[in-house]
Every structure is written in C-alpha cells, then in structure tokens.
Design a protein around this motif. Structure first.
Motif, PDB file in Angstrom:
ATOM      1  N   VAL A  30       0.758  -1.117  -0.072  1.00 26.89           N
ATOM      2  CA  VAL A  30      -0.083   0.122  -0.141  1.00 26.89           C
ATOM      3  C   VAL A  30       1.021   1.273   0.028  1.00 26.89           C
ATOM      4  CG1 VAL A  30      -1.592   1.216   1.454  1.00 26.89           C
ATOM      5  CG2 VAL A  30      -2.018  -1.283   1.254  1.00 26.89           C
ATOM      6  N   ILE A  31       1.883   1.161   0.924  1.00 26.40           N
ATOM      7  CA  ILE A  31       2.971   2.528   0.877  1.00 26.40           C
ATOM      8  C   ILE A  31       3.528   2.648  -0.574  1.00 26.40           C
ATOM      9  CG2 ILE A  31       5.160   3.271   1.886  1.00 26.40           C
ATOM     10  CD1 ILE A  31       4.009   2.057   4.603  1.00 26.40           C
ATOM     11  N   ALA A  32       3.912   1.531  -1.135  1.00 23.51           N
ATOM     12  CA  ALA A  32       4.487   1.542  -2.423  1.00 23.51           C
ATOM     13  C   ALA A  32       3.502   2.159  -3.528  1.00 23.51           C
ATOM     14  CB  ALA A  32       5.097   0.138  -2.820  1.00 23.51           C
ATOM     15  N   VAL A  33       2.385   1.818  -3.460  1.00 20.20           N
ATOM     16  CA  VAL A  33       1.309   2.385  -4.415  1.00 20.20           C
ATOM     17  C   VAL A  33       1.241   3.771  -4.189  1.00 20.20           C
ATOM     18  CG1 VAL A  33      -1.033   2.356  -4.935  1.00 20.20           C
ATOM     19  CG2 VAL A  33       0.170   0.188  -4.885  1.00 20.20           C
ATOM     20  N   PHE A  34       0.958   4.250  -2.933  1.00 19.18           N
ATOM     21  CA  PHE A  34       1.077   5.832  -2.728  1.00 19.18           C
ATOM     22  C   PHE A  34       2.193   6.306  -2.989  1.00 19.18           C
ATOM     23  CE2 PHE A  34      -2.690   4.667   0.322  1.00 19.18           C
ATOM     24  CZ  PHE A  34      -3.447   5.253  -0.143  1.00 19.18           C
ATOM     25  N   GLN A  35       3.388   5.677  -2.946  1.00 22.74           N
ATOM     26  CA  GLN A  35       4.743   6.478  -3.135  1.00 22.74           C
ATOM     27  C   GLN A  35       4.691   6.607  -4.700  1.00 22.74           C
ATOM     28  OE1 GLN A  35       7.990   4.292  -2.022  1.00 22.74           O
ATOM     29  NE2 GLN A  35       9.388   5.866  -2.035  1.00 22.74           N
ATOM     30  N   SER A  36       4.258   5.757  -5.475  1.00 20.46           N
ATOM     31  CA  SER A  36       4.305   5.694  -6.971  1.00 20.46           C
ATOM     32  C   SER A  36       3.462   6.829  -7.447  1.00 20.46           C
ATOM     33  CB  SER A  36       4.036   4.296  -7.566  1.00 20.46           C
ATOM     34  OG  SER A  36       2.560   3.891  -7.157  1.00 20.46           O
ATOM     35  N   ILE A  37       2.272   6.874  -6.644  1.00 21.37           N
ATOM     36  CA  ILE A  37       1.384   7.964  -7.102  1.00 21.37           C
ATOM     37  C   ILE A  37       1.890   9.234  -6.958  1.00 21.37           C
ATOM     38  CG2 ILE A  37      -0.954   8.908  -6.584  1.00 21.37           C
ATOM     39  CD1 ILE A  37      -2.073   6.069  -6.260  1.00 21.37           C
ATOM     40  N   LEU A  38       2.386   9.421  -5.814  1.00 21.61           N
ATOM     41  CA  LEU A  38       3.024  10.744  -5.450  1.00 21.61           C
ATOM     42  C   LEU A  38       4.190  11.016  -6.347  1.00 21.61           C
ATOM     43  CD1 LEU A  38       2.991  10.833  -1.519  1.00 21.61           C
ATOM     44  CD2 LEU A  38       1.540  12.440  -3.164  1.00 21.61           C
ATOM     45  N   THR A  39       4.885  10.150  -6.771  1.00 23.52           N
ATOM     46  CA  THR A  39       6.339   9.965  -7.603  1.00 23.52           C
ATOM     47  C   THR A  39       5.840  10.744  -8.910  1.00 23.52           C
ATOM     48  OG1 THR A  39       7.245   8.578  -6.398  1.00 23.52           O
ATOM     49  CG2 THR A  39       8.019   9.154  -8.523  1.00 23.52           C
ATOM     50  N   THR A  40       4.481  10.044  -9.539  1.00 21.84           N
ATOM     51  CA  THR A  40       3.911  10.180 -10.851  1.00 21.84           C
ATOM     52  C   THR A  40       3.352  11.700 -10.769  1.00 21.84           C
ATOM     53  OG1 THR A  40       3.386   7.895 -10.926  1.00 21.84           O
ATOM     54  CG2 THR A  40       2.122   9.438 -12.320  1.00 21.84           C
ATOM     55  N   ILE A  41       2.780  12.175  -9.767  1.00 23.83           N
ATOM     56  CA  ILE A  41       2.381  13.554  -9.568  1.00 23.83           C
ATOM     57  C   ILE A  41       3.361  14.521  -9.639  1.00 23.83           C
ATOM     58  CG2 ILE A  41       1.008  15.250  -8.206  1.00 23.83           C
ATOM     59  CD1 ILE A  41      -0.870  12.996  -7.250  1.00 23.83           C
ATOM     60  N   PHE A  42       4.355  14.339  -8.759  1.00 23.40           N
ATOM     61  CA  PHE A  42       5.589  15.126  -8.958  1.00 23.40           C
ATOM     62  C   PHE A  42       6.405  15.101 -10.242  1.00 23.40           C
ATOM     63  CE2 PHE A  42       5.838  14.671  -4.018  1.00 23.40           C
ATOM     64  CZ  PHE A  42       5.147  15.560  -3.802  1.00 23.40           C
ATOM     65  N   HIS A  43       6.321  14.181 -10.862  1.00 20.40           N
ATOM     66  CA  HIS A  43       6.888  14.075 -12.203  1.00 20.40           C
ATOM     67  C   HIS A  43       6.191  14.798 -12.982  1.00 20.40           C
ATOM     68  CE1 HIS A  43      10.455  11.692 -11.748  1.00 20.40           C
ATOM     69  NE2 HIS A  43      10.024  11.073 -10.839  1.00 20.40           N
ATOM     70  N   LEU A  44       4.902  14.811 -13.069  1.00 14.29           N
ATOM     71  CA  LEU A  44       3.956  15.432 -13.934  1.00 14.29           C
ATOM     72  C   LEU A  44       4.167  17.057 -13.764  1.00 14.29           C
ATOM     73  CD1 LEU A  44       1.708  15.117 -15.969  1.00 14.29           C
ATOM     74  CD2 LEU A  44       0.126  15.143 -14.125  1.00 14.29           C
ATOM     75  N   ILE A  45       4.127  17.418 -12.542  1.00 15.14           N
ATOM     76  CA  ILE A  45       4.239  18.802 -12.281  1.00 15.14           C
ATOM     77  C   ILE A  45       5.575  19.132 -12.672  1.00 15.14           C
ATOM     78  CG2 ILE A  45       4.600  20.464 -10.574  1.00 15.14           C
ATOM     79  CD1 ILE A  45       2.668  19.007  -8.719  1.00 15.14           C
ATOM     80  N   GLY A  46       6.739  18.399 -12.591  1.00  4.85           N
ATOM     81  CA  GLY A  46       8.034  18.873 -13.002  1.00  4.85           C
ATOM     82  C   GLY A  46       7.975  18.770 -14.436  1.00  4.85           C
ATOM     83  N   THR A  47       7.447  18.068 -15.389  1.00  2.00           N
ATOM     84  CA  THR A  47       7.439  17.992 -16.527  1.00  2.00           C
ATOM     85  C   THR A  47       6.470  19.270 -16.966  1.00  2.00           C
ATOM     86  OG1 THR A  47       7.401  15.750 -16.804  1.00  2.00           O
ATOM     87  CG2 THR A  47       6.555  16.711 -18.636  1.00  2.00           C
ATOM     88  N   MET A  48       5.658  19.600 -16.262  1.00  2.00           N
ATOM     89  CA  MET A  48       4.901  20.936 -16.866  1.00  2.00           C
ATOM     90  C   MET A  48       5.478  22.142 -16.726  1.00  2.00           C
ATOM     91  SD  MET A  48       0.693  20.590 -15.788  1.00  2.00           S
ATOM     92  CE  MET A  48       0.700  19.375 -14.234  1.00  2.00           C
ATOM     93  N   PHE A  49       6.291  22.260 -15.671  1.00  2.00           N
ATOM     94  CA  PHE A  49       7.091  23.567 -15.570  1.00  2.00           C
ATOM     95  C   PHE A  49       8.362  23.302 -16.377  1.00  2.00           C
ATOM     96  CE2 PHE A  49       5.993  23.681 -10.807  1.00  2.00           C
ATOM     97  CZ  PHE A  49       5.368  24.892 -11.103  1.00  2.00           C
ATOM     98  N   ALA A  50       8.780  22.205 -16.886  1.00  2.00           N
ATOM     99  CA  ALA A  50       9.697  22.124 -18.041  1.00  2.00           C
ATOM    100  C   ALA A  50       9.206  22.624 -19.299  1.00  2.00           C
ATOM    101  CB  ALA A  50      10.400  20.649 -18.129  1.00  2.00           C
TER     102      ALA A  50
END
Length: 104
Positions: A26-46
C-alpha cells in the motif's frame, strides 16, 4: 516434531509478515502515485520553461533581423509613406488651401 508453541509462533510470525508485506505494498502504491504527480508537475514546469525560452529566442531572432536590415526596412517604410502621400494628392502639386468665402 515441532511443538504446538513453535507452530503457533510460526503462524503469528507468518501473519505479521503478511500484514507487513500488505502495508508495504500500500505504501509503495501511494509512493508511486506521489512520484507520478511530482514528475507530472516537473514536466509541466519544464514545458512552460521551454515555451518561454522558445518565445524569447524567436523575439531575439526577430530583433536581430530588424537591426540587420534596418536600412532596407526604413527604405520600404519611406517608400510606403511617399506612395500614400502621392495617392492622397493623386499626383497634384502641393498648393495652399483655398480661403473660405467671406461673409459681408
């Protein structure tokens, strides 16, 4: 032959490891979701940064073009101004404006 206490201890240990593995999943799933969100935000800034950089480079090239061809552009603007003035007068020479009729 293992005793009942050893088997009970192994069962409790197995149940504990099962809950630990489930919680880890469960922690790995939430971690992967947060990582995906942060990468998406980083991609938008880029993406925004790249768009701004491209726009700045476009304006830089446009300014360099205008500055390197300022004589040609000035000649074209001057010719357009003279042609417009010629069209307004339709080829007539410049004369003074006639005076309005006087009232007696």
């Amino acid at each position: 032959m293992p005793s009942v206490f050893e088997q009970l201890g192994a069962l409790i240990s197995s149940i504990f490891h099962t809950f630990e593995a489930a919680l880890g999943s469960v922690i790995a799933v939430f971690q992967s979701i947060l990582t995906t969100i942060f990468h998406l935000i980083g991609t938008m800034f880029a993406m925004v940064g790249t768009a701004i950089k491209g726009l700045a480079e476009t304006f830089e090239g446009l300014i360099k073009f205008f500055l390197s061809n300022i004589v040609v552009i000035g000649a074209l603007v001057g010719a357009f101004f003279l042609y417009t003035a010629y069209q307004q007068r339709r080829g007539r020479s410049i004369t003074a404006k006639p005076a309005p009729p006087r009232k007696n």
